[in-house]
Design a protein around this motif. Structure first.
Motif, PDB file in Angstrom:
ATOM      1  N   MET A  67      -6.221  -3.665   2.585  1.00 57.35           N
ATOM      2  CA  MET A  67      -7.473  -4.563   2.779  1.00 57.35           C
ATOM      3  C   MET A  67      -6.872  -6.103   2.651  1.00 57.35           C
ATOM      4  O   MET A  67      -7.448  -6.875   3.764  1.00 57.35           O
ATOM      5  CB  MET A  67      -8.817  -4.181   1.947  1.00 57.35           C
ATOM      6  N   GLU A  68      -6.445  -6.501   1.730  1.00 56.49           N
ATOM      7  CA  GLU A  68      -6.008  -8.008   1.591  1.00 56.49           C
ATOM      8  C   GLU A  68      -4.766  -8.238   2.386  1.00 56.49           C
ATOM      9  O   GLU A  68      -4.515  -9.260   2.731  1.00 56.49           O
ATOM     10  CB  GLU A  68      -5.657  -8.279  -0.049  1.00 56.49           C
ATOM     11  N   ARG A  69      -3.914  -7.087   2.891  1.00 55.28           N
ATOM     12  CA  ARG A  69      -3.005  -7.130   3.646  1.00 55.28           C
ATOM     13  C   ARG A  69      -1.743  -8.330   3.026  1.00 55.28           C
ATOM     14  O   ARG A  69      -1.328  -9.318   3.240  1.00 55.28           O
ATOM     15  CB  ARG A  69      -3.181  -7.817   4.807  1.00 55.28           C
ATOM     16  N   LYS A  70      -1.400  -7.809   1.657  1.00 53.20           N
ATOM     17  CA  LYS A  70      -0.318  -8.779   0.862  1.00 53.20           C
ATOM     18  C   LYS A  70       0.143  -7.936   0.095  1.00 53.20           C
ATOM     19  O   LYS A  70      -0.234  -6.704  -0.517  1.00 53.20           O
ATOM     20  CB  LYS A  70      -1.194  -9.681  -0.013  1.00 53.20           C
ATOM     21  N   LEU A  71       1.604  -8.223  -0.463  1.00 55.28           N
ATOM     22  CA  LEU A  71       2.511  -7.517  -1.315  1.00 55.28           C
ATOM     23  C   LEU A  71       2.151  -7.918  -2.680  1.00 55.28           C
ATOM     24  O   LEU A  71       1.872  -9.238  -2.905  1.00 55.28           O
ATOM     25  CB  LEU A  71       4.085  -7.845  -1.031  1.00 55.28           C
ATOM     26  N   LEU A  72       2.222  -7.137  -3.491  1.00 50.70           N
ATOM     27  CA  LEU A  72       2.097  -7.071  -5.203  1.00 50.70           C
ATOM     28  C   LEU A  72       3.014  -6.369  -5.843  1.00 50.70           C
ATOM     29  O   LEU A  72       3.708  -5.569  -5.188  1.00 50.70           O
ATOM     30  CB  LEU A  72       0.595  -6.846  -5.590  1.00 50.70           C
ATOM     31  N   GLU A  73       3.254  -6.674  -7.002  1.00 54.92           N
ATOM     32  CA  GLU A  73       4.158  -6.139  -8.020  1.00 54.92           C
ATOM     33  C   GLU A  73       3.492  -5.422  -8.876  1.00 54.92           C
ATOM     34  O   GLU A  73       2.751  -6.149  -9.745  1.00 54.92           O
ATOM     35  CB  GLU A  73       5.323  -6.913  -8.404  1.00 54.92           C
ATOM     36  N   MET A  74       3.956  -4.221  -9.248  1.00 54.98           N
ATOM     37  CA  MET A  74       3.556  -3.496 -10.503  1.00 54.98           C
ATOM     38  C   MET A  74       4.646  -3.187 -11.515  1.00 54.98           C
ATOM     39  O   MET A  74       5.711  -2.297 -11.000  1.00 54.98           O
ATOM     40  CB  MET A  74       2.753  -2.119 -10.012  1.00 54.98           C
TER      41      MET A  74
END
Length: 271
Positions: free
Chosen positions: A138-145
């Motif tokens: 939905m935000e169309r962005k990359l994140l890291e976990m």
């Protein structure tokens, strides 16, 4: 169906989510598929639904292999609604598959995000960090976990993301000690909720390899040795049964079934 040799010389198999995306990709416009045929690029990709925009997306994270390692990755999204690819701009680090070679790798869809196990390398650096890369649909962005605090890659031979029961999970195998561990994130995106819920032995079978496929409603774990044996373990890690199947992968495909009102076209027919 087999991929090439993986990170530690092991053969990689296609599992249910891989099979689903393989069926989806041929339905995209021909021009869109050309990017997946480029032998000079390394791909992470996935498929998911943006419920805010009512749109289905194919996501691609790629690296140009004609350039030295350490260059930035490229993030692109194909919108089924717009019928077009769009590059999402950003200074992304170099992302590559952690546990496989540079062949295209499909991500796990869970909680509105697509997830991959990756090695992250910033431009100009010689070392890499192992992280779980996520794409918010939905935000169309990359994140890291991050991985669990007590998780150590050095101890394991193979690792993959999956869904264990209702939880976002991680399974790892140690083929030297013939064991498999199951880690679950009891509260999604809450790092402190990572918990090792199971550690069981696979010693004594004709093969020492075990790749979980899915879990049942009763907590049993169904998996394969990667060759021609299906195995089922209970929630305590005890072997319940195992069954051989054809060595010809075309005679054996595993899929997950979920009831839906959505009609899927198959060779001019609907099921």
């Amino acid at each position: 169906m087999m991929n090439s040799l993986g990170r530690r010389g092991m053969e990689e198999k296609y599992f249910p989510h891989d099979l689903i995306i393989i069926q989806i990709l041929p339905r995209l416009p021909v021009k869109s598929l050309l990017r997946f045929k480029c032998v000079h690029k390394s791909y992470l990709y996935g498929f998911g639904y943006d419920q805010f925009r009512d749109d289905y997306l194919v996501v691609s994270v790629s690296n140009d292999m004609t350039i030295n390692y350490g260059v930035n990755s490229q993030l692109e999204v194909f919108s089924l609604q717009d019928n077009t690819w769009r590059e999402i701009e950003g200074n992304f680090p170099y992302f590559s598959n952690t546990w496989t070679d540079d062949s295209p790798r499909v991500g796990l869809l869970f909680g509105g995000d697509i997830h991959w196990l990756v090695a992250k390398m910033a431009p100009g650096e010689d070392s890499s960090d192992d992280v779980i890369l996520t794409f918010d649909l939905m935000e169309r962005k990359l994140l890291e976990m991050p991985y669990p605090d007590d998780f150590d890659f050095v101890l394991y031979d193979n690792c993959a993301l999956w869904v264990f029961g209702e939880f976002f999970s991680l399974w790892v195998s140690d083929h030297v000690n013939c064991s498999v561990e199951i880690w679950v994130m009891k509260e999604y995106k809450v790092h402190s909720s990572w918990t090792k819920t199971l550690d069981f032995s696979i010693e004594g079978l004709s093969t020492w390899y075990f790749y979980p496929i899915c879990s049942t409603k009763t907590g049993d774990i169904v998996g394969t040795d990667g060759e021609n044996v299906l195995q089922k373990y209970n929630g305590q890690g005890q072997l319940i049964e195992h069954e051989s199947y054809s060595e010809d992968p075309l005679d054996f495909l595993v899929t997950l079934y979920t009831e839906s009102l959505l009609l899927l076209p198959v060779d001019n027919m609907q099921v």
